[in-house]
Write a protein that holds these residues in place. Structure first.
Motif, PDB file in Angstrom:
ATOM      1  N   LEU A   9      69.729  17.540  63.369  1.00 26.02           N
ATOM      2  CA  LEU A   9      70.238  17.604  61.997  1.00 26.02           C
ATOM      3  C   LEU A   9      71.764  17.639  61.986  1.00 26.02           C
ATOM      4  N   GLN A  10      72.349  18.375  62.915  1.00 26.23           N
ATOM      5  CA  GLN A  10      73.804  18.419  63.001  1.00 26.23           C
ATOM      6  C   GLN A  10      74.374  17.016  63.261  1.00 26.23           C
ATOM      7  N   ARG A  11      73.754  16.282  64.179  1.00 29.80           N
ATOM      8  CA  ARG A  11      74.213  14.905  64.452  1.00 29.80           C
ATOM      9  C   ARG A  11      74.087  14.038  63.202  1.00 29.80           C
ATOM     10  N   SER A  12      72.965  14.176  62.477  1.00 25.72           N
ATOM     11  CA  SER A  12      72.755  13.392  61.259  1.00 25.72           C
ATOM     12  C   SER A  12      73.758  13.758  60.175  1.00 25.72           C
ATOM     13  N   ILE A  13      74.043  15.035  60.046  1.00 25.25           N
ATOM     14  CA  ILE A  13      75.023  15.484  59.049  1.00 25.25           C
ATOM     15  C   ILE A  13      76.395  14.905  59.373  1.00 25.25           C
ATOM     16  N   LEU A  14      76.771  14.943  60.646  1.00 21.83           N
ATOM     17  CA  LEU A  14      78.075  14.395  61.048  1.00 21.83           C
ATOM     18  C   LEU A  14      78.142  12.882  60.807  1.00 21.83           C
ATOM     19  N   ASP A  16      82.891   9.273  54.361  1.00 19.48           N
ATOM     20  CA  ASP A  16      84.335   9.075  54.495  1.00 19.48           C
ATOM     21  C   ASP A  16      84.695   7.594  54.448  1.00 19.48           C
ATOM     22  N   GLU A  17      83.903   6.769  55.133  1.00 23.61           N
ATOM     23  CA  GLU A  17      84.156   5.327  55.131  1.00 23.61           C
ATOM     24  C   GLU A  17      83.972   4.739  53.733  1.00 23.61           C
ATOM     25  N   ALA A  18      82.925   5.147  53.040  1.00 29.74           N
ATOM     26  CA  ALA A  18      82.671   4.647  51.686  1.00 29.74           C
ATOM     27  C   ALA A  18      83.773   5.099  50.730  1.00 29.74           C
ATOM     28  N   ALA A  19      84.201   6.341  50.858  1.00 22.80           N
ATOM     29  CA  ALA A  19      85.280   6.850  49.998  1.00 22.80           C
ATOM     30  C   ALA A  19      86.579   6.095  50.282  1.00 22.80           C
ATOM     31  N   GLY A  20      86.790   5.759  51.550  1.00 21.02           N
ATOM     32  CA  GLY A  20      87.986   4.986  51.906  1.00 21.02           C
ATOM     33  C   GLY A  20      87.966   3.608  51.266  1.00 21.02           C
ATOM     34  N   LYS A  21      86.799   2.963  51.248  1.00 23.97           N
ATOM     35  CA  LYS A  21      86.668   1.657  50.591  1.00 23.97           C
ATOM     36  C   LYS A  21      86.935   1.778  49.098  1.00 23.97           C
ATOM     37  N   LEU A  22      86.421   2.849  48.512  1.00 27.85           N
ATOM     38  CA  LEU A  22      86.599   3.067  47.077  1.00 27.85           C
ATOM     39  C   LEU A  22      88.077   3.272  46.750  1.00 27.85           C
ATOM     40  N   ALA A  23      88.763   4.023  47.597  1.00 30.47           N
ATOM     41  CA  ALA A  23      90.182   4.303  47.372  1.00 30.47           C
ATOM     42  C   ALA A  23      91.047   3.066  47.582  1.00 30.47           C
ATOM     43  N   GLN A  24      90.668   2.197  48.528  1.00 24.27           N
ATOM     44  CA  GLN A  24      91.446   1.008  48.840  1.00 24.27           C
ATOM     45  C   GLN A  24      91.326  -0.075  47.774  1.00 24.27           C
ATOM     46  N   ILE A  62      79.670   0.671  45.875  1.00 26.04           N
ATOM     47  CA  ILE A  62      80.209   1.769  46.682  1.00 26.04           C
ATOM     48  C   ILE A  62      79.836   3.111  46.062  1.00 26.04           C
ATOM     49  N   LYS A  63      79.922   3.198  44.744  1.00 28.93           N
ATOM     50  CA  LYS A  63      79.554   4.442  44.067  1.00 28.93           C
ATOM     51  C   LYS A  63      78.078   4.759  44.284  1.00 28.93           C
ATOM     52  N   ASN A  64      77.225   3.742  44.245  1.00 31.55           N
ATOM     53  CA  ASN A  64      75.799   3.946  44.515  1.00 31.55           C
ATOM     54  C   ASN A  64      75.585   4.408  45.960  1.00 31.55           C
ATOM     55  N   LEU A  90      74.251   8.597  49.808  1.00 33.49           N
ATOM     56  CA  LEU A  90      74.656   9.341  51.000  1.00 33.49           C
ATOM     57  C   LEU A  90      74.801  10.834  50.694  1.00 33.49           C
ATOM     58  N   THR A  91      75.338  11.150  49.524  1.00 30.45           N
ATOM     59  CA  THR A  91      75.501  12.545  49.122  1.00 30.45           C
ATOM     60  C   THR A  91      74.139  13.214  48.971  1.00 30.45           C
ATOM     61  N   LYS A  92      73.204  12.524  48.334  1.00 30.12           N
ATOM     62  CA  LYS A  92      71.846  13.052  48.177  1.00 30.12           C
ATOM     63  C   LYS A  92      71.215  13.289  49.556  1.00 30.12           C
ATOM     64  N   HIS A  93      71.366  12.328  50.443  1.00 30.28           N
ATOM     65  CA  HIS A  93      70.827  12.451  51.804  1.00 30.28           C
ATOM     66  C   HIS A  93      71.497  13.617  52.540  1.00 30.28           C
TER      67      HIS A  93
END
Length: 141
Positions: free
Chosen positions: A33-38, A45-53, A62-64, A69-72
């Motif tokens: 679970l720790q590996r999956s969370i990381l 982080d990658e999706a947020a970076g795309k959204l910011a760029q 990207i929002k979807n 990912l947040t739900k998961h």
């Protein structure tokens, strides 16, 4: 320990060893679970970076992705907490998840000590004082 705290549950060596078949899969589950969370955190982080760029990435997509990912991530965190609660209900103290290090309170010559076990060891073979740790563990025999 304050006066209002109950003394910890203590284990004999045999009692601690008898718990290992229950402890081992919980530690392995927590590590997975720790590996999956990381991994999910990195994906967020990658999706947020795309959204910011911006850069022509479809924002709705990207929002979807971030929403899923947040739900998961929240499901993973809930599962992690559940497994950790199970471990604590057994009376185990998780000291280092990366190496699967667990302590059990015990009495040795009338003194409260910690029996020390880590994932991969076939049984509890070491102990240390409450004020010391893994590097100071001593063989039981």
């Amino acid at each position: 320990m304050t006066q209002s705290e109950e003394p910890p549950k203590t284990f004999t060596i045999d009692e601690a060893n008898a718990l290992l078949p229950h402890v081992t899969p919980l530690i392995e589950q927590l590590q997975g679970l720790q590996r999956s969370i990381l991994k999910t955190t990195q994906q967020l982080d990658e999706a947020a970076g795309k959204l910011a760029q911006g850069n022509g990435y479809p924002i709705r997509s990207i929002k979807n992705q971030i929403s899923e990912l947040t739900k998961h991530q929240l499901q993973l965190i809930d599962a992690f907490q559940s497994a950790l609660d199970q471990l604590e209900r057994l009376g185990c103290l998780l000291k280092d998840l990366n190496i699967g290090l667990i302590d059990f309170y015990s009495l040795r010559e009338g003194e409260l000590v910690l029996l020390c076990w880590k994932l991969g060891e076939d049984r509890v073979r070491f102990w240390h004082t409450i004020d010391s740790g893994y590097t100071d563990r001593q063989p039981l025999e």
